[in-house]
Every structure is written in C-alpha cells, then in structure tokens.
Design a protein around this motif. Structure first.
Motif, PDB file in Angstrom:
ATOM      1  N   GLN A 168       0.963  -1.206   0.004  1.00 15.89           N
ATOM      2  CA  GLN A 168       0.055   0.065   0.108  1.00 15.89           C
ATOM      3  C   GLN A 168       0.951   1.176  -0.044  1.00 15.89           C
ATOM      4  OE1 GLN A 168      -3.787  -0.369   2.706  1.00 15.89           O
ATOM      5  NE2 GLN A 168      -2.407  -2.065   3.554  1.00 15.89           N
ATOM      6  N   TYR A 172       1.155   4.334  -2.990  1.00 16.09           N
ATOM      7  CA  TYR A 172       0.895   5.652  -2.518  1.00 16.09           C
ATOM      8  C   TYR A 172       2.246   6.207  -3.087  1.00 16.09           C
ATOM      9  CZ  TYR A 172       1.283  10.031  -0.198  1.00 16.09           C
ATOM     10  OH  TYR A 172       1.259  11.367   0.278  1.00 16.09           O
ATOM     11  N   LEU A 278      -1.390   8.775   6.257  1.00  8.97           N
ATOM     12  CA  LEU A 278      -1.892   7.906   5.056  1.00  8.97           C
ATOM     13  C   LEU A 278      -3.091   7.245   5.376  1.00  8.97           C
ATOM     14  CD1 LEU A 278       1.480   6.322   3.737  1.00  8.97           C
ATOM     15  CD2 LEU A 278       0.249   8.545   3.025  1.00  8.97           C
ATOM     16  N   TYR A 283      -5.140   6.062   2.140  1.00  9.04           N
ATOM     17  CA  TYR A 283      -3.985   5.268   1.216  1.00  9.04           C
ATOM     18  C   TYR A 283      -3.679   4.106   1.988  1.00  9.04           C
ATOM     19  CZ  TYR A 283      -3.923   9.707  -1.227  1.00  9.04           C
ATOM     20  OH  TYR A 283      -4.076  10.758  -1.901  1.00  9.04           O
TER      21      TYR A 283
END
Length: 318
Positions: A168, A172, A278, A283
């Motif tokens: 992840q 990003y 995040l 995200y």
C-alpha cells in the motif's frame, strides 16, 4: 494489573499470566490503559531465543521480562513533562524498540515521544496491530528502498503483516507493484492494489519476473534472498527484513551490482505520524484478520508463529 511474563525462553507455555502492580511513570511518560496489542514475528523470535532477547535488550535482560511492543489504548495518567497528551486521549505506538516495550499487559508506561493520537477512523484493534509492521514497511519502502514513481517493485509475502503495508505504501509512492503469495491469498493481495500477482507455488518467482528496481523480501531465508538478488537490475535495491543475513549475501550483492539494506525498525513518532496521515487519508488500511482475547494471547503468538497468517493478528483487551 494483569501481564504476561516470560519465565524462560521457549514455547508459548513459557508465557505466564500474572498479577502485577501498575507501573509508575516518569515525568516524560504516560500510563496507558491497554485496549489492543499487536503480535509480531519478533515477539516469537525473542520468546524462543535468549540470544535474540539479549540482542534486543542490548544485554540488559531484566529479571522480569514482559514482551510486546505494539499498543493502542487510553491515557490514564500523564507525567508532569508531557504536553502532547491528556487523560482520556486515545493513543497508539511502537514502544521502546530496541528494548522491551512491555505491552503484554493491561497497563503500560510509555515514553510520550513514541506515541501518536489514534486516527479517528481506526478502531483500537486495528490501531494496536499497526505500528511495528507499518513502520517496518515504511522504512523498507521509503527510507531504504527509496521507491519513487514508476519504479518496478516486487514485494514478497505481500499478504503478510509487513508485506500488506509495504504494497500500500509503495502504491502511494507511485510504484508499479508486483506481489508474491500463494494462490489462496491472491484475492487478499489483489485487493491491496497490486498491479501484478505472482503465485510462487506455481513456479519459481524468478521465472516469472525480472529487472526489478526494488525488491522487498520478508522471507526468513538466505536462499530466498539470493534468488531475489537475481531479479534485480544493476544499480537496483534489495531490502530484507533479516539484517543478520548481511554477511551471507554480501558477495552476491556486489557481483550483481545491487545495493542491499537490512531493516531494523525503531520507535519513531515522526514515522508513525506519516503513517497516521496515510491511514487518515485512506491510502493505507490495516488488515486485521485474527483477533484474540487477552486470555488467548499465547494462542495469538502461535497463530503468528505458523508463518501463514494473512494481514495482522491482534489481541483485544477489555
């Protein structure tokens, strides 16, 4: 309070639940009423090995060993020098790494500088399971991997605790992310946002991809790491989670003209703050797949020890 002490190094039967006095706090600390605890592979490694316990405590092994580093909970007391938190605040953090975080307890004294306010959209269980794995992934992807937009990145064990965060965070950062896993975890890994999935059980991953800019290898195997080196382009980077493997792979790294970096995570409010942002912005989503009660904490360790857990394993504390 209740806590688990490690009577001796060995199996989960060496974790003994006892009643202890609540810890006192120093001026720079807060007392946290524990709501959730994350279970990580290092917990098991330290439990099993006196050598690793000695390494993590820098040779200062106390008479009473309480394991655990991840925590989420509520501030019950604040030291006189603490300005960032007040009683009732919901916080989370990676406590005293390297050292002993002593989070396998219903109350934990923690340095306020190692904590962050829990993101409002994150429940306690997910928050408690996040710090160590997510901060390890951040160090692997951002600090050591130096991943940038357009890089081809291979993440091994993409369904694991560190791996699912690494995917992840790399996405990003704008990378083209390839994740490895077994066929049964394909759906889980694709849901993380990988651009490609490799089933390593179908045929060796090195026969399925080449010319990587960065490989993040979470597998506890020198042989596996050497195979990872073979798929990295010259000048590329290898990040591995077993820093003690360095001497065993150094010659191959030099021959392949690949930069190799071992990760050792450490407590850092700055890094946790970036992860919190995040998470708050959507995200990064922690994936907790197994939740145990405090009475079941040894079984939670056993679940992580299989090496087959997807996402994160957490302990919920009432």
């Amino acid at each position: 309070m209740e806590a688990y002490i490690l009577e001796n190094n060995g199996g989960i039967e060496k974790l003994k639940k006892v009643t202890l006095t609540k810890p006192g706090i120093k001026p720079n600390e807060v007392l946290i009423k524990t709501k959730a605890i994350g279970i990580n592979p290092i917990d098991i490694q330290v439990r099993n090995s006196k050598d690793i316990l000695g390494m993590i405590t820098q040779g200062n092994i106390p008479q009473e060993v309480i394991l655990g580093w991840d925590i989420a909970g509520v501030v019950e007391e604040a030291g006189e020098d603490v300005d960032d938190f007040k009683i009732g605040d919901e916080v989370y953090g990676l406590i005293n790494m390297p050292g002993l975080g002593k989070t396998y307890a219903t109350y934990v004294a923690a340095d306020a500088s190692q904590l962050m306010l829990k993101p409002s959209g994150l429940n306690f269980t997910a928050a408690g399971a996040t710090p160590m794995a997510a901060m390890t992934a951040w160090q692997a992807v951002v600090t050591l991997g130096q991943i940038k937009k357009g890089d081809k990145v291979l993440v091994h064990a993409a369904s694991g605790g560190v791996g699912h965060f690494a995917v992840q965070i790399a996405k990003y950062m704008g990378a083209h992310v390839i994740g490895t896993g077994s066929a049964k975890n394909e759906h889980f890994i694709r849901d993380l946002g990988v651009d490609e999935f490799i089933d390593y059980t179908a045929k060796p991953f090195e026969q399925q991809t080449q010319e990587m800019d960065v490989v993040i290898d979470a597998i506890n195997s020198v042989e596996h790491i050497l195979q990872s080196i073979s798929v990295i382009k010259k000048g590329g980077r290898l990040v591995y989670l077993q820093p003690h493997f360095q001497s065993a792979i150094e010659a191959q790294l030099q021959a392949a003209e690949v930069f190799g970096h071992g990760v050792f995570v450490y407590s850092s409010r700055e890094v946790l703050g970036k992860i919190s942002q995040l998470i708050s912005e959507g995200y990064v989503v922690p994936k907790v797949t197994q939740i145990f009660t405090f009475d079941e904490l040894p079984q939670a360790q056993a679940a992580v020890e299989t090496g087959r857990a997807t996402g994160k394993v957490a302990v919920s504390v009432n």
